[in-house]
Design a protein around this motif. Structure first.
Motif, PDB file in Angstrom:
ATOM      1  N   SER A 119      35.759  34.822  36.843  1.00  0.00           N
ATOM      2  CA  SER A 119      34.752  35.105  37.865  1.00  0.00           C
ATOM      3  C   SER A 119      35.272  34.671  39.219  1.00  0.00           C
ATOM      4  O   SER A 119      35.835  33.575  39.355  1.00  0.00           O
ATOM      5  CB  SER A 119      33.475  34.310  37.602  1.00  0.00           C
ATOM      6  OG  SER A 119      32.842  34.797  36.476  1.00  0.00           O
ATOM      7  N   GLY A 120      35.081  35.517  40.220  1.00  0.00           N
ATOM      8  CA  GLY A 120      35.432  35.151  41.587  1.00  0.00           C
ATOM      9  C   GLY A 120      36.879  35.418  41.939  1.00  0.00           C
ATOM     10  O   GLY A 120      37.258  35.342  43.106  1.00  0.00           O
ATOM     11  N   PRO A 167      36.304  43.056  41.825  1.00  0.00           N
ATOM     12  CA  PRO A 167      36.081  41.748  42.461  1.00  0.00           C
ATOM     13  C   PRO A 167      35.762  40.628  41.460  1.00  0.00           C
ATOM     14  O   PRO A 167      35.939  39.466  41.770  1.00  0.00           O
ATOM     15  CB  PRO A 167      34.880  42.007  43.379  1.00  0.00           C
ATOM     16  CG  PRO A 167      34.763  43.500  43.495  1.00  0.00           C
ATOM     17  CD  PRO A 167      35.334  44.069  42.246  1.00  0.00           C
ATOM     18  N   ASP A 169      32.969  39.640  40.730  1.00  0.00           N
ATOM     19  CA  ASP A 169      31.890  38.902  41.374  1.00  0.00           C
ATOM     20  C   ASP A 169      30.684  38.927  40.437  1.00  0.00           C
ATOM     21  O   ASP A 169      29.650  39.510  40.723  1.00  0.00           O
ATOM     22  CB  ASP A 169      31.604  39.621  42.715  1.00  0.00           C
ATOM     23  CG  ASP A 169      30.379  39.082  43.395  1.00  0.00           C
ATOM     24  OD1 ASP A 169      30.030  37.916  43.133  1.00  0.00           O
ATOM     25  OD2 ASP A 169      29.763  39.839  44.181  1.00  0.00           O
TER      26      ASP A 169
END
Ligand code: C2O
Ligand code: CU
Ligand code: CU
Length: 498
Positions: A119-120, A167, A169
């Motif tokens: 994630s991220g 991404p 995200d």
């Protein structure tokens, strides 16, 4: 619980069987594909009938070892992102013992490789198409900008390369990527264009769940083979796809230690629904669904998966003495139970130390804001005499030039999705978002559907209310039935988030 499950099974066994049988006996040719001159899925009427699925005769059950698909290494980790390079190419795979089968692959692997993301931290995938057809690579379940969604018209022509940017995200989740080129997706995915994409995050990493070699991605699907072990693709052919593959091998055996395993189950079939159980009825602890972990583990004896759905399940093989075996079975038709009723077999071969556990609390799901709008979406498979069947959403076949739903960016909506057929199963997948299931047939959903979902099953006559928040990106994204032979027939529509 038991009653409900029986009813669902009965609904599919009786109703589903009849119409699927009927639609299977016609010469299959999706009207639009034929009009565009593709011969995919439209058998030459003069060509010899490949006969019944030869897979069961060519592949004795529980003799081949189930491979674990390779984890891809990035070609670069510069610039705060992981970059991968994938080439789509024809390859010859060892699927049935002693035979080779021509398949379509990502990097030569059947099934496709595993990408592990965090994630991220963005991932870029440079996809090169060395196939003869246009392709589109869709990351199923991901929150991605529209130009990296890999929609049906966002094609990579034969010989071309394009880079998708993800991404990541979003929270941890077991996703998958697969072909989505309009009209071609069903044959492309059937022939092998599917891979696994696992996102992890701090929440998941902090839990003492089984990890490393005890965390196994397992992609389940069906297939049909001819006598020479070639894959046979006919549009809308569920009755003849009676060979069950797990990670690309027929009815494999899986060596396990007598301890807990996390099984990341994916149904990558075009049309087949699975209702999975351990042969002894032993517990399956479901810990996750499409969009990551459930809030709490759900102990059950059955896991239902329609095409595209995922379930993360923990099985404790310390229940079984070393030297014994337990099969994973399927109770969903169609097909002879002696074949489609078997999936794979776990052989407990050794003792093992097991520091893993399943905590009573796994995560907290994000809150859902009040919905500003409600819609109804009706899925229907329509046959008329003398014409190819149509896949309809709200009475229309997919038109990439048409926007079917205008959604206001940043808002939340409730969609009631209905399967209008009395005898054909469907399911429903929304791109871009992970939604919540509010109700199934007017009742609270099972704990198995209490987490984040991107695909829900819709047996004949069923209706599901779901709620999604559209706060990720603006742009056009599809929604469709994930029975890919149906989406290839037009059972797909498009929302525009503005
Ligand atoms: Cu898994 Cu639109 O797809
Ligand atoms: Cu998708
Ligand atoms: Cu459908």
């Amino acid at each position: 619980m038991v009653t409900r499950r029986r009813m669902i099974g009965a609904a599919l066994a009786t109703g589903g069987g009849v119409l699927l049988m009927r639609t299977t006996l016609r010469p299959a040719a999706p009207a639009a594909a034929a009009a565009e001159g593709h011969d995919h899925g439209s058998p030459d009427p003069a060509a010899a009938d490949p006969g019944p699925d030869a897979g069961p005769a060519l592949a004795p059950k529980f003799t081949t070892a189930m491979p674990v698909p390779p984890v891809l290494a990035p070609v670069s980790t510069d610039g705060g992102a992981d970059t991968y390079a994938i080439t789509m190419l024809r390859a010859s795979a060892r699927i049935l013992p002693g035979h080779r089968t021509d398949v379509l692959t990502y990097n030569g692997s059947f099934p496709g490789p595993v990408i592990r993301a965090r994630s991220g931290r963005p991932v870029r995938v440079r996809q090169t198409n060395l196939l003869d057809d246009p392709v589109s690579v869709h990351l199923h379940g991901a929150r991605v900008p529209a130009d990296s969604d890999g929609g049906p018209m966002n094609l990579i022509a034969a010989g071309r390369t394009r880079t998708y940017t993800y991404p990541n995200d979003q929270a941890h989740a077991s996703l998958w990527f697969h072909d989505h080129a309009h009209h071609l997706e069903s044959e492309h995915v059937y022939r092998g264009l599917a891979g696994t994409y696992l996102i992890t995050d701090a929440t998941e990493a902090a839990l003492p769940l089984p990890a490393g070699q005890y965390d196994l991605p397992i992609a389940l699907r069906d297939a049909r083979f001819d006598q020479d072990a070639n894959l046979v693709y006919r549009m809308d052919d569920p009755f003849n796809r009676t060979t069950i593959l797990a990670n690309g091998r027929p009815w494999p055996k899986v060596d396990v230690a007598a301890r807990k395993y996390r099984l990341r189950l994916l149904n990558s079939s075009n049309l087949r629904f699975f209702s999975l159980r351990l042969a002894d009825g032993g517990p399956l602890t479901q810990i996750g669904s499409d969009g990551g972990l459930l809030e709490r583990p759900h102990v059950t004896d059955t896991v239902d998966l329609s095409p595209g759905e995922r379930a993360d399940v923990v099985v404790d093989f310390s229940r079984y003495p070393v030297g014994t075996s337990v099969a994973l079975t399927n109770s969903m038709p169609p097909g002879p139970a002696e074949h489609v009723g078997q999936v794979l077999r776990f052989d407990v071969t050794r003792p093992a130390h097991d520091p893993s556990s399943v905590p009573a609390r796994l995560r907290t799901l994000p809150p859902v804001a009040a919905a500003v709008r409600e819609r109804t979406v009706v899925l229907e498979y329509q046959e008329s005499p003398g014409a190819a069947p149509l896949g309809l959403i709200d009475g229309k076949v997919y038109d990439p030039a048409r926007v079917d739903a205008q959604v206001a960016f940043g808002t939340s909506e409730i969609w009631t999705v209905v399967n209008a057929n009395k005898d054909v199963p469907h399911n429903f997948h929304l791109h871009l978002v992970q939604f919540r299931v509010l109700a199934r047939n007017g009742a609270a959903p099972s704990p198995a559907e209490s987490g984040l979902k991107d695909t829900v099953r819709l047996l004949p006559g069923e209706g599901v209310r779901l709620q999604a928040v559209f706060d990720a990106y603006r742009g056009r994204y599809p929604y469709h039935c994930h029975l890919l032979d149906h989406s290839a027939m037009g059972m797909m529509a498009q929302m525009e988030i503005t």
